[in-house]
Scaffold this active site. Structure first.
Site, PDB file in Angstrom:
ATOM      1  N   LYS A  94       3.005 -20.835  43.347  1.00 56.01           N
ATOM      2  CA  LYS A  94       2.086 -21.969  43.544  1.00 56.01           C
ATOM      3  C   LYS A  94       2.848 -23.246  43.878  1.00 56.01           C
ATOM      4  CE  LYS A  94      -1.432 -20.140  40.410  1.00 56.01           C
ATOM      5  NZ  LYS A  94      -2.145 -20.328  39.128  1.00 56.01           N
TER       6      LYS A  94
ATOM      7  N   ALA B 271       1.557 -24.077  37.712  1.00 52.95           N
ATOM      8  CA  ALA B 271       1.417 -23.407  36.413  1.00 52.95           C
ATOM      9  C   ALA B 271       0.513 -22.191  36.546  1.00 52.95           C
ATOM     10  CB  ALA B 271       0.846 -24.375  35.376  1.00 52.95           C
ATOM     11  N   ASP B 272       0.744 -21.222  35.679  1.00 58.84           N
ATOM     12  CA  ASP B 272      -0.118 -20.051  35.636  1.00 58.84           C
ATOM     13  C   ASP B 272      -0.194 -19.560  34.196  1.00 58.84           C
ATOM     14  OD1 ASP B 272      -1.496 -18.091  37.661  1.00 58.84           O
ATOM     15  OD2 ASP B 272      -0.661 -16.865  36.045  1.00 58.84           O
ATOM     16  N   THR B 273      -1.382 -19.143  33.792  1.00 58.13           N
ATOM     17  CA  THR B 273      -1.609 -18.679  32.423  1.00 58.13           C
ATOM     18  C   THR B 273      -2.175 -17.266  32.447  1.00 58.13           C
ATOM     19  OG1 THR B 273      -2.078 -20.938  31.700  1.00 58.13           O
ATOM     20  CG2 THR B 273      -2.829 -19.166  30.247  1.00 58.13           C
TER      21      THR B 273
END
Length: 194
Positions: free
Chosen positions: A51, A67-69
């Protein structure tokens, strides 16, 4: 002039950055996410990097935050549910037990033709109370779980099912702001005055 760019359209990440006083613009990543691993920590690091790199290509003299969760139970990654049945499957798997929420963060600083990359992740343990099928379906019918990793949003209606948290609450929401601030501060970057 330098600016901070959040490479996400997540209202939760936007709110978390605003709460700590960061001035930023939003330019969401449009790249197709590619998962090439099964280890949850490696997956969130890779996705946050994808990203950030995608958005960094559109900006100069900027600090880009990707960010990634994800949610994982026994190292099995639980993404966003595909449908009602998938949401039920995930919530049934999580109820009455502990699991982990992982958020990976990649920050790319582009300044005067140079580029520096910082990547890290945070993991938090979350324990759910036991839930009846009726409670699970009522929660699913609220539509809240349908766009959330692991089929729940801790900051919303599912809060009534959370028994215990060990770690950073903001990691579960989608951006570990203290770790983000401290990591950049250790590199001489002040997120609040950038």
């Amino acid at each position: 002039m330098s600016q901070i760019v959040l490479a996400s359209s997540s209202p939760r990440r936007k709110e978390l950055l605003e709460k700590i006083g960061v001035t930023f613009i939003i330019d969401p990543s449009t790249c197709e996410e590619v998962i090439e691993d099964t280890d949850p920590a490696k997956v969130v690091l890779s996705l946050s990097n994808q990203k950030a790199v995608d958005v960094a290509a559109r900006h100069e003299n900027a600090l880009i935050i990707g960010a990634d969760t994800i949610v994982a139970k026994d190292n099995q990654i639980l993404g966003k549910p595909k449908n009602r049945e998938d949401a039920y499957r995930m919530l049934k798997l999580l109820e009455g037990t502990a699991h982990q929420a992982y958020t990976g963060v990649t920050v790319i600083e582009k300044k005067a033709g140079t580029e520096r990359i910082y990547s890290f992740y945070s993991a938090t343990d979350v324990t759910f109370y036991s839930m009846t099928d009726e409670e699970i379906y009522n929660y699913i019918d609220s539509k809240e779980p349908m766009d959330k990793a692991g089929a729940y949003g801790i900051q919303g209606k599912s809060a009534i099912f959370i028994k215990e948290i060990k770690g950073d609450y903001n990691t579960i929401v989608g951006l570990p702001t203290a770790l983000l601030y401290q990591t950049l501060a250790s590199e001489g970057i002040n997120l609040l005055t950038y």
